[in-house]
Design a protein around this motif. Structure first.
Motif, PDB file in Angstrom:
ATOM      1  N   TYR A 228       0.980  -1.554  -0.418  1.00  0.00           N
ATOM      2  CA  TYR A 228       0.273  -0.647   0.164  1.00  0.00           C
ATOM      3  C   TYR A 228       0.923   1.030   0.369  1.00  0.00           C
ATOM      4  O   TYR A 228       1.900   1.412   0.874  1.00  0.00           O
ATOM      5  CB  TYR A 228      -0.522  -0.358   1.745  1.00  0.00           C
ATOM      6  N   HIS A 229       0.085   2.241  -1.020  1.00  0.00           N
ATOM      7  CA  HIS A 229       1.654   3.451  -1.029  1.00  0.00           C
ATOM      8  C   HIS A 229      -0.293   4.770  -0.838  1.00  0.00           C
ATOM      9  O   HIS A 229      -0.901   4.051  -1.329  1.00  0.00           O
ATOM     10  CB  HIS A 229       1.756   3.886  -2.056  1.00  0.00           C
ATOM     11  N   PRO A 230      -0.121   5.459  -0.129  1.00  0.00           N
ATOM     12  CA  PRO A 230      -1.084   7.216  -0.239  1.00  0.00           C
ATOM     13  C   PRO A 230      -0.287   7.839  -1.839  1.00  0.00           C
ATOM     14  O   PRO A 230       0.284   7.345  -2.513  1.00  0.00           O
ATOM     15  CB  PRO A 230      -0.546   7.673   0.803  1.00  0.00           C
ATOM     16  N   LEU A 231      -1.723   7.960  -2.087  1.00  0.00           N
ATOM     17  CA  LEU A 231      -1.962   8.319  -3.538  1.00  0.00           C
ATOM     18  C   LEU A 231      -2.612   9.980  -2.712  1.00  0.00           C
ATOM     19  O   LEU A 231      -3.555  10.119  -2.071  1.00  0.00           O
ATOM     20  CB  LEU A 231      -3.216   8.189  -4.699  1.00  0.00           C
ATOM     21  N   VAL A 232      -1.739  11.050  -3.691  1.00  0.00           N
ATOM     22  CA  VAL A 232      -2.446  12.668  -3.280  1.00  0.00           C
ATOM     23  C   VAL A 232      -3.943  12.777  -3.754  1.00  0.00           C
ATOM     24  O   VAL A 232      -4.871  11.912  -4.737  1.00  0.00           O
ATOM     25  CB  VAL A 232      -1.987  13.687  -4.175  1.00  0.00           C
ATOM     26  N   GLY A 233      -4.526  12.943  -2.969  1.00  0.00           N
ATOM     27  CA  GLY A 233      -5.836  13.663  -2.649  1.00  0.00           C
ATOM     28  C   GLY A 233      -6.933  12.691  -2.075  1.00  0.00           C
ATOM     29  O   GLY A 233      -7.832  12.756  -1.901  1.00  0.00           O
ATOM     30  N   GLY A 234      -6.206  11.678  -0.992  1.00  0.00           N
ATOM     31  CA  GLY A 234      -7.067  11.015  -0.302  1.00  0.00           C
ATOM     32  C   GLY A 234      -6.590   9.287   0.275  1.00  0.00           C
ATOM     33  O   GLY A 234      -7.453   8.515  -0.106  1.00  0.00           O
ATOM     34  N   ASP A 235      -6.768   9.277  -2.134  1.00  0.00           N
ATOM     35  CA  ASP A 235      -6.972   7.430  -2.406  1.00  0.00           C
ATOM     36  C   ASP A 235      -5.569   6.702  -2.095  1.00  0.00           C
ATOM     37  O   ASP A 235      -4.798   7.298  -1.685  1.00  0.00           O
ATOM     38  CB  ASP A 235      -7.326   6.577  -4.149  1.00  0.00           C
ATOM     39  N   LEU A 246      -2.164  -3.325  -9.689  1.00  0.00           N
ATOM     40  CA  LEU A 246      -2.562  -2.359  -9.017  1.00  0.00           C
ATOM     41  C   LEU A 246      -3.986  -1.796  -8.727  1.00  0.00           C
ATOM     42  O   LEU A 246      -4.471  -1.257 -10.051  1.00  0.00           O
ATOM     43  CB  LEU A 246      -1.112  -1.603  -9.919  1.00  0.00           C
ATOM     44  N   ASP A 247      -4.706  -1.937  -7.915  1.00  0.00           N
ATOM     45  CA  ASP A 247      -6.003  -1.436  -7.539  1.00  0.00           C
ATOM     46  C   ASP A 247      -5.912  -0.026  -6.837  1.00  0.00           C
ATOM     47  O   ASP A 247      -5.032   0.580  -6.124  1.00  0.00           O
ATOM     48  CB  ASP A 247      -6.857  -2.063  -6.662  1.00  0.00           C
ATOM     49  N   ARG A 248      -7.339   1.093  -7.352  1.00  0.00           N
ATOM     50  CA  ARG A 248      -7.103   2.081  -6.379  1.00  0.00           C
ATOM     51  C   ARG A 248      -8.125   2.152  -5.809  1.00  0.00           C
ATOM     52  O   ARG A 248      -9.378   1.862  -6.258  1.00  0.00           O
ATOM     53  CB  ARG A 248      -6.908   3.319  -7.537  1.00  0.00           C
ATOM     54  N   LEU A 249      -7.861   2.399  -4.160  1.00  0.00           N
ATOM     55  CA  LEU A 249      -8.854   2.023  -3.441  1.00  0.00           C
ATOM     56  C   LEU A 249      -9.163   3.184  -2.756  1.00  0.00           C
ATOM     57  O   LEU A 249      -7.958   4.458  -2.423  1.00  0.00           O
ATOM     58  CB  LEU A 249      -8.205   1.355  -2.135  1.00  0.00           C
ATOM     59  N   HIS A 250     -10.225   4.364  -2.431  1.00  0.00           N
ATOM     60  CA  HIS A 250     -11.314   5.181  -1.358  1.00  0.00           C
ATOM     61  C   HIS A 250     -10.324   4.558  -0.670  1.00  0.00           C
ATOM     62  O   HIS A 250     -10.484   3.350   0.329  1.00  0.00           O
ATOM     63  CB  HIS A 250     -12.502   4.857  -2.391  1.00  0.00           C
ATOM     64  N   GLN A 251     -11.284   5.603   0.645  1.00  0.00           N
ATOM     65  CA  GLN A 251     -11.363   5.633   2.063  1.00  0.00           C
ATOM     66  C   GLN A 251     -11.981   5.862   2.891  1.00  0.00           C
ATOM     67  O   GLN A 251     -12.588   6.928   2.333  1.00  0.00           O
ATOM     68  CB  GLN A 251     -10.228   5.788   2.757  1.00  0.00           C
ATOM     69  N   THR A 252     -12.207   6.050   3.965  1.00  0.00           N
ATOM     70  CA  THR A 252     -13.396   6.167   4.506  1.00  0.00           C
ATOM     71  C   THR A 252     -12.995   6.319   6.067  1.00  0.00           C
ATOM     72  O   THR A 252     -12.703   5.524   7.054  1.00  0.00           O
ATOM     73  CB  THR A 252     -14.688   5.663   4.505  1.00  0.00           C
ATOM     74  N   ILE A 253     -13.657   7.875   6.871  1.00  0.00           N
ATOM     75  CA  ILE A 253     -13.072   8.121   9.114  1.00  0.00           C
ATOM     76  C   ILE A 253     -14.614   7.729   8.716  1.00  0.00           C
ATOM     77  O   ILE A 253     -15.478   8.653   9.341  1.00  0.00           O
ATOM     78  CB  ILE A 253     -12.417   8.943   9.313  1.00  0.00           C
ATOM     79  N   ASP A 254     -14.838   6.747  10.007  1.00  0.00           N
ATOM     80  CA  ASP A 254     -15.904   6.690  10.331  1.00  0.00           C
ATOM     81  C   ASP A 254     -17.481   6.478   9.591  1.00  0.00           C
ATOM     82  O   ASP A 254     -18.550   7.157  10.160  1.00  0.00           O
ATOM     83  CB  ASP A 254     -15.814   7.244  12.014  1.00  0.00           C
ATOM     84  N   GLY A 255     -17.334   6.068   8.668  1.00  0.00           N
ATOM     85  CA  GLY A 255     -18.724   5.788   7.245  1.00  0.00           C
ATOM     86  C   GLY A 255     -18.749   6.629   6.662  1.00  0.00           C
ATOM     87  O   GLY A 255     -19.248   6.632   5.364  1.00  0.00           O
ATOM     88  N   PRO A 267      -5.007  18.037  -1.794  1.00  0.00           N
ATOM     89  CA  PRO A 267      -5.166  18.113  -2.756  1.00  0.00           C
ATOM     90  C   PRO A 267      -3.757  18.051  -3.070  1.00  0.00           C
ATOM     91  O   PRO A 267      -3.271  17.698  -4.372  1.00  0.00           O
ATOM     92  CB  PRO A 267      -5.989  19.337  -3.364  1.00  0.00           C
ATOM     93  N   ASN A 268      -3.301  18.861  -2.357  1.00  0.00           N
ATOM     94  CA  ASN A 268      -1.610  19.204  -2.065  1.00  0.00           C
ATOM     95  C   ASN A 268      -0.530  17.658  -1.650  1.00  0.00           C
ATOM     96  O   ASN A 268       0.484  18.227  -1.621  1.00  0.00           O
ATOM     97  CB  ASN A 268      -1.228  19.956  -2.434  1.00  0.00           C
ATOM     98  N   GLY A 269      -1.636  17.240  -1.532  1.00  0.00           N
ATOM     99  CA  GLY A 269      -0.838  16.327   0.283  1.00  0.00           C
ATOM    100  C   GLY A 269      -0.821  16.638   1.282  1.00  0.00           C
ATOM    101  O   GLY A 269      -0.488  18.016   1.143  1.00  0.00           O
TER     102      GLY A 269
END
Length: 422
Positions: A228-235, A246-255, A267-269
């Protein structure tokens, strides 16, 4: 500066620096203090007193610390807590066979060092700071390196991306690979190049996966061998080596999607601390300028990694800065974090274990003893306690239960014993 030879050399830590303590101008209040012993990293390996995330415990219970000498060189230092001695084990310029000065130097070991199943230490080199006459292209690029404490040998791998340093390297020796992230060191944002690659440890060849454009991201490998490696913008980029996918995953925090306050999806990391539990099923994240700790379930199915906010790191913190987070061998998360309050930085040590209601702030870290009796501009007095007034760059929990913190100016290991952390 007198250059260190490549062969191992025992460094008797006996230098006394001469800088007085002026005292932090902070308001006195009731505080909890925990005591540490400070060990000076050989000053010739860090002449500006600086360092980064680079501290890890080897299987031999010795600590491996990366250093920074801008425009000159960098070294990997081995610290044996049992004998309280430090020695240089890798001179990076000697290892690559080139001694370039200026911006062409391998000036930093900036990686969060990692240990393979074999006990080998994985780290990489990175660029320093250019002067007004130098260009980014003057830096040839960083080298992934692997040091074997058993043989005292270092293997150097080729530069993966020209003119870019190595920011992160994580091995998966069971598959004969390591995962590498580079850093162009430009301004954060879409212009930042941070390439996620697979390194074949046998052939020394690379496979480029994606330019993440993420500033100072780290790589973790889960129990299935997925990286896993973070992508700029949150994915989040996840590479499955068995499927070569290679998959691009989203993330949620508390849903919900991450908030702007979290700095998880800027957006700028944003520099984000990552580390994984020993069973490799849970990821912890602590963005540098966020006063919250986040936990992710890596066993979840689908294209979204569910995370949750496990609580405030420093209750009442108003100007927190955390660049030092780790997960120890028992699964305890440690944050060595500063809170800028009343005109000065205060160093706190915070822990969290799965099942806790929230993180525990153990208090401010004082220096009870210095080995040797050194001083420097990064240390000062607060309420009669000697402490660090700079932001903290690294933390590592050892198998002996000690928590080891990297302070700067001078570059120093602060060791906190387990009896201070009850």
């Amino acid at each position: 500066m007198q250059h260190l030879p490549f062969r191992k050399r025992l460094l008797t830590v006996s230098l006394v620096l001469t800088c007085g303590f002026s005292g932090l101008s902070l308001q006195a209040e009731d505080r909890t203090w925990i005591q540490s012993t400070a060990y000076l990293v050989p000053p010739e390996t860090a002449p500006d007193g600086e360092g980064y995330f680079s501290i890890i415990e080897g299987h031999n219970r010795k600590l491996y610390i990366g250093t920074h000498a801008n425009a000159d060189n960098s070294w990997l230092v081995e610290f044996d807590p049992a004998s309280e001695t430090m020695e240089v084990v890798v001179d990076t310029h000697a290892a690559i066979g080139h001694d370039i000065k200026g911006f062409g130097a391998q000036a930093k070991i900036h990686t969060r060092n990692n240990v393979g199943r074999s006990g080998k230490i994985y780290f990489g080199t990175k660029q320093g700071y250019p002067n007004a006459t130098e260009t980014r292209e003057d830096y040839p690029g960083g080298y992934p390196m692997v040091y074997d404490p058993k043989t005292d040998k270092t293997k150097v791998y080729p530069i993966p991306i020209l003119h870019q340093g190595i920011n992160t390297i994580t091995p998966d020796e069971s598959r004969g690979v390591a995962y590498v992230g580079t850093c162009s060191d430009h301004l954060p944002g879409p212009e930042e190049n941070s390439v996620f690659l697979v390194l074949d440890l046998k052939t020394g060849t690379y496979r480029e996966l994606i330019d993440t454009h993420h500033v100072y991201g780290f790589i973790v490998v889960d129990w299935l061998g997925r990286a896993y490696h973070p992508l700029v913008g949150g994915d989040i980029a996840r590479y499955n080596p068995d499927e070569k996918k290679l998959d691009r995953l989203h993330q949620t925090i508390d849903g919900q999607p991450p908030t702007a306050e979290s700095h998880l999806a800027d957006p700028n990391g944003h520099p984000i601390n990552w580390d994984i539990t020993p069973d490799r099923r849970t990821l912890y994240s602590q963005p540098m300028s966020t006063n919250y700790l986040y936990e992710y379930d890596l066993t979840a199915k689908g294209d979204t990694i569910p995370g949750r906010n496990v609580g405030t790191v420093i209750p009442g913190g108003t100007g927190t800065d955390c660049r030092a987070m780790c997960v120890g061998p028992t699964g305890t998360v440690w944050c060595a974090i500063t809170d800028n309050k009343d005109g000065g930085n205060r160093l706190h040590l915070v822990s969290y274990r799965a099942g806790d209601k929230s993180p525990t702030d153990h208090g401010l870290v004082a220096i009870a003893e210095r080995k040797p009796d050194f001083s420097g501009p990064g240390f000062d007095e607060l309420d009669g306690h000697l402490t660090s007034k700079r932001v903290i760059l690294g933390v590592c929990e050892g198998q002996d239960g000690y928590v080891n913190i990297l302070a700067i100016q001078p570059y120093t290991v602060l060791r906190v014993s387990p009896d201070q952390l009850h």
